[in-house]
Design a protein around this motif. Structure first.
Motif, PDB file in Angstrom:
ATOM      1  N   MET A  37       1.153  -1.079   0.316  1.00 32.86           N
ATOM      2  CA  MET A  37       0.564  -0.321  -0.065  1.00 32.86           C
ATOM      3  C   MET A  37       1.096   1.002  -0.420  1.00 32.86           C
ATOM      4  SD  MET A  37      -3.093  -1.418  -0.361  1.00 32.86           S
ATOM      5  CE  MET A  37      -4.593   0.090   0.399  1.00 32.86           C
ATOM      6  N   GLY A  38       1.760   1.241   0.383  1.00 31.41           N
ATOM      7  CA  GLY A  38       3.057   2.155  -0.172  1.00 31.41           C
ATOM      8  C   GLY A  38       2.928   2.886  -1.004  1.00 31.41           C
ATOM      9  N   PHE A  39       2.487   1.997  -2.553  1.00 35.98           N
ATOM     10  CA  PHE A  39       3.261   2.188  -3.700  1.00 35.98           C
ATOM     11  C   PHE A  39       1.515   2.754  -4.019  1.00 35.98           C
ATOM     12  CE2 PHE A  39       6.195  -0.918  -3.849  1.00 35.98           C
ATOM     13  CZ  PHE A  39       7.027  -0.774  -4.439  1.00 35.98           C
ATOM     14  N   VAL A  40       0.272   2.743  -3.038  1.00 32.06           N
ATOM     15  CA  VAL A  40      -0.675   3.233  -3.360  1.00 32.06           C
ATOM     16  C   VAL A  40      -0.145   5.261  -3.066  1.00 32.06           C
ATOM     17  CG1 VAL A  40      -3.285   3.385  -2.969  1.00 32.06           C
ATOM     18  CG2 VAL A  40      -1.937   0.950  -3.283  1.00 32.06           C
ATOM     19  N   LEU A  41       0.386   5.585  -2.110  1.00 34.26           N
ATOM     20  CA  LEU A  41       0.358   6.308  -1.364  1.00 34.26           C
ATOM     21  C   LEU A  41       1.230   7.229  -2.634  1.00 34.26           C
ATOM     22  CD1 LEU A  41       1.847   6.025   2.419  1.00 34.26           C
ATOM     23  CD2 LEU A  41      -0.519   7.976   1.051  1.00 34.26           C
ATOM     24  N   ILE A  42       3.030   6.337  -3.171  1.00 34.48           N
ATOM     25  CA  ILE A  42       3.000   7.227  -4.219  1.00 34.48           C
ATOM     26  C   ILE A  42       1.826   7.447  -5.331  1.00 34.48           C
ATOM     27  CG2 ILE A  42       5.159   6.555  -6.783  1.00 34.48           C
ATOM     28  CD1 ILE A  42       6.028   4.767  -3.993  1.00 34.48           C
ATOM     29  N   ALA A  97      -0.421   5.073 -12.653  1.00 37.33           N
ATOM     30  CA  ALA A  97      -0.232   3.343 -13.548  1.00 37.33           C
ATOM     31  C   ALA A  97       1.325   2.350 -12.908  1.00 37.33           C
ATOM     32  CB  ALA A  97      -0.262   3.650 -14.762  1.00 37.33           C
ATOM     33  N   ALA A  98       2.218   3.279 -13.006  1.00 39.68           N
ATOM     34  CA  ALA A  98       3.214   2.336 -12.265  1.00 39.68           C
ATOM     35  C   ALA A  98       3.351   2.332 -11.568  1.00 39.68           C
ATOM     36  CB  ALA A  98       5.088   3.135 -13.109  1.00 39.68           C
TER      37      ALA A  98
END
Length: 555
Positions: free
Chosen positions: A369-374, A395-396
């Motif tokens: 979910m850290g990538f969701v924050l990005i 998307a990435a």
């Protein structure tokens, strides 16, 4: 673009009913011609031109204007979709400050008039108001004290910017009203439990309730209820403050520095999800949780968790803050935020024991979910980096997060873990796929040479007169000119588009006079000799089957 003999579709009158020195209050009454309407001051469509009152700065400074509540109406060109409009006669209240020595107030109404089928170019109506002549008993939406009243039931609403096309929450409120908006906010609050600032804190909350309840369901429910009350209280206060802040908050949220600040905050929180540091409740909350804090401790946790969760629910909260700031009503603002918060806390009232046991799997999901924050950081930068960079950045981030969760070999809660990964994968692919452009009729830019070539080759011509601000024009492009039969029929024509967006442009004037254009969209058919085919001209929107018959009549 209307011809010289085309009468204006709006006229205005003005009156002043109160004056204290150079401060005046009055009403501008607009009258729209029968069969026509103008856009709301807050139109819901991206390209619609709002109706706005302005005062000549040489005569007076406009302090505030209050517009009536618009009506939602569907028109032939809108295909059943309701638009926010004014028609008939409607008042606009205003407060102004006279310029020294001014003997009149010059008011101008800027508007765009449309019928059921066609839109005219933007126009203006002007009136001079004598501030020395007071007209009593004119309702302007201002209180006797001179302060503007912000009442949701009033016929006037504050002057605000139109909501953008992507602001669906504001559109839902404008078109469907408060009850439907509250229902959407409740569902949104439920969904916010899956955000990374809320989800990792669920075990802490469950542990607190379990410790304090002594196994009693009634006690556990009471603790959950107080926890939810704390969350609701935090967000209700935020809603009231947003309403009292008015337009300033909405404008503040659009500043590049603020957007960059939110993006940086999302990135900092992302590093926390990756393990750089831990997000924990304040020590004083943790201390109370380990003791017998009871109902007061549950309430305190709810108050603080609402603050801790706020950064990760940023997009929803900021969208809601903007809407509430525009409405300017503390009661409605508080109700909206309270409903969102109640949705956020509702699972604790009914699903206390439904979640899997905390374990190593949660660490994996947390990092994913850290990538969701990005992705959220990219979301905040969207106005600054453009649509293409926004799309690929989101998307990435989502796809990398999905892959991370898929390849991890964490044990426990496999269904939930892979479910989160699938959601991220689907969302990432959706952003990666570019928006499909409408496969419609292909047009060439209007040029005299194109018409000459058509006459030489013996081909008929179809000319589409359009403007960027014309909603029926867009409906034609999206609904009529994408029809396969229409496209096939128009293949035998030379197809040109004439842009009449700028009403005062010389080329626009020349085309308007040459083809006697009253409004847009207007479709003109020319035969092989270059003469207009009688009875085939189309002014306004038309469905594909009717347009096909029209085109087939041209030989």
């Amino acid at each position: 673009m209307p011809g010289a003999d085309e009468p204006p579709k709006a006229s205005i009158e003005g009156a002043v009913h109160k004056r204290t020195g150079d401060d005046v209050e009055g009403t501008i009454t607009a009258k729209i011609a029968e069969g026509w309407h103008v856009n709301s001051n807050k139109p819901l469509e991206e390209f619609a031109i709002p109706t706005v009152v302005e005062l000549d700065p040489a005569t007076a400074e406009l302090v505030e204007a209050r517009y009536p509540q618009h009506q939602m109406k569907a028109f032939e060109f809108s295909g059943g979709k309701e638009l926010a409009v004014y028609d008939g006669t409607f008042p606009i209240g205003f407060r102004a400050k006279l310029k020294p020595g001014a003997t009149k107030i010059t008011a101008t109404l800027k508007y765009q008039a449309c019928s059921d089928r066609v839109c005219l170019p933007p126009n203006t109506a002007t009136v001079d108001i004598d501030p020395s002549k007071l007209v009593p008993n004119v309702a302007t939406g201002f209180s006797p004290s001179g302060r503007a009243e912000a009442r949701p039931t009033s016929s006037f609403t504050p002057l605000t910017a139109a909501p953008q096309g992507g602001d669906r929450l504001a559109q839902a409120f404008a078109s469907r009203g408060l009850p439907i908006t509250l229902a959407l906010l409740f569902v949104g609050g439920l969904a916010l439990n899956l955000t990374p600032c809320v989800f990792p804190l669920i075990p802490i909350t469950l542990g607190f309730f379990s410790m304090q309840s002594d196994g009693r369901r009634s006690r556990r429910f009471a603790l959950s209820l107080m926890y939810v009350v704390g969350i609701v209280t935090t967000y209700t206060v935020l809603g009231v403050l947003a309403a009292l802040g008015g337009k300033m908050i909405g404008a503040w949220l659009q500043l590049p520095a603020v957007l960059i600040g939110f993006a940086l905050l999302m990135l900092v929180l992302a590093t926390s999800m990756f393990g750089a540091f831990e997000i924990q409740p304040p020590r004083w909350i943790a201390n109370r949780s380990s003791g017998r804090a009871g109902l007061a401790g549950a309430l305190t946790m709810g108050l603080a968790i609402g603050i801790v969760a706020a950064p990760c629910v940023g997009p929803v909260v900021i969208s809601l803050v903007t809407l509430v700031a525009q409405l300017g009503d503390p009661l409605i603002g508080g109700a909206m935020f309270a409903t969102l918060a109640f949705g956020l806390g509702f699972p604790y009232l009914v699903m206390l024991n439904a979640l899997p046991r905390p374990g190593e799997w949660m660490v994996t999901v947390k990092k994913g979910m850290g990538f969701v924050l990005i992705a959220m950081a990219v979301y905040f930068l969207r106005p600054l980096i453009g649509e293409e960079a926004f799309r690929w950045g989101v998307a990435a981030s989502l796809l990398i997060g999905a892959i991370f969760i898929f390849v991890s070999r964490t044990k426990g809660a496999a269904i939930l873990r892979y479910g989160v990964a699938v959601l991220l994968l689907v969302a990432g692919v959706a952003f990666a796929i570019p928006k499909r452009e409408l496969d419609g009729v292909k047009w060439a830019k209007y040029e005299t040479a194109a018409l000459t070539t058509a006459r030489t080759s013996g081909k008929p011509v179809v000319i589409d007169f359009y403007a960027d601000w014309c909603l029926p024009c867009k409906e034609l492009d999206e609904k009529t000119f994408t029809d396969d039969k229409v496209k096939a029929e128009l293949d035998r024509f030379t197809r040109v588009k004439a842009d009449l967006t700028v009403a005062g442009d010389e080329k626009t004037k020349q085309l308007t006079q040459q083809y006697k254009i009253v409004g847009v969209p207007t479709i003109v058919f020319l035969d092989a000799s270059g003469q207009e085919v009688p009875g085939t001209r189309l002014t306004g929107f038309e469905t594909a089957d009717k347009f096909l018959q029209r085109a087939q009549a041209v030989k």
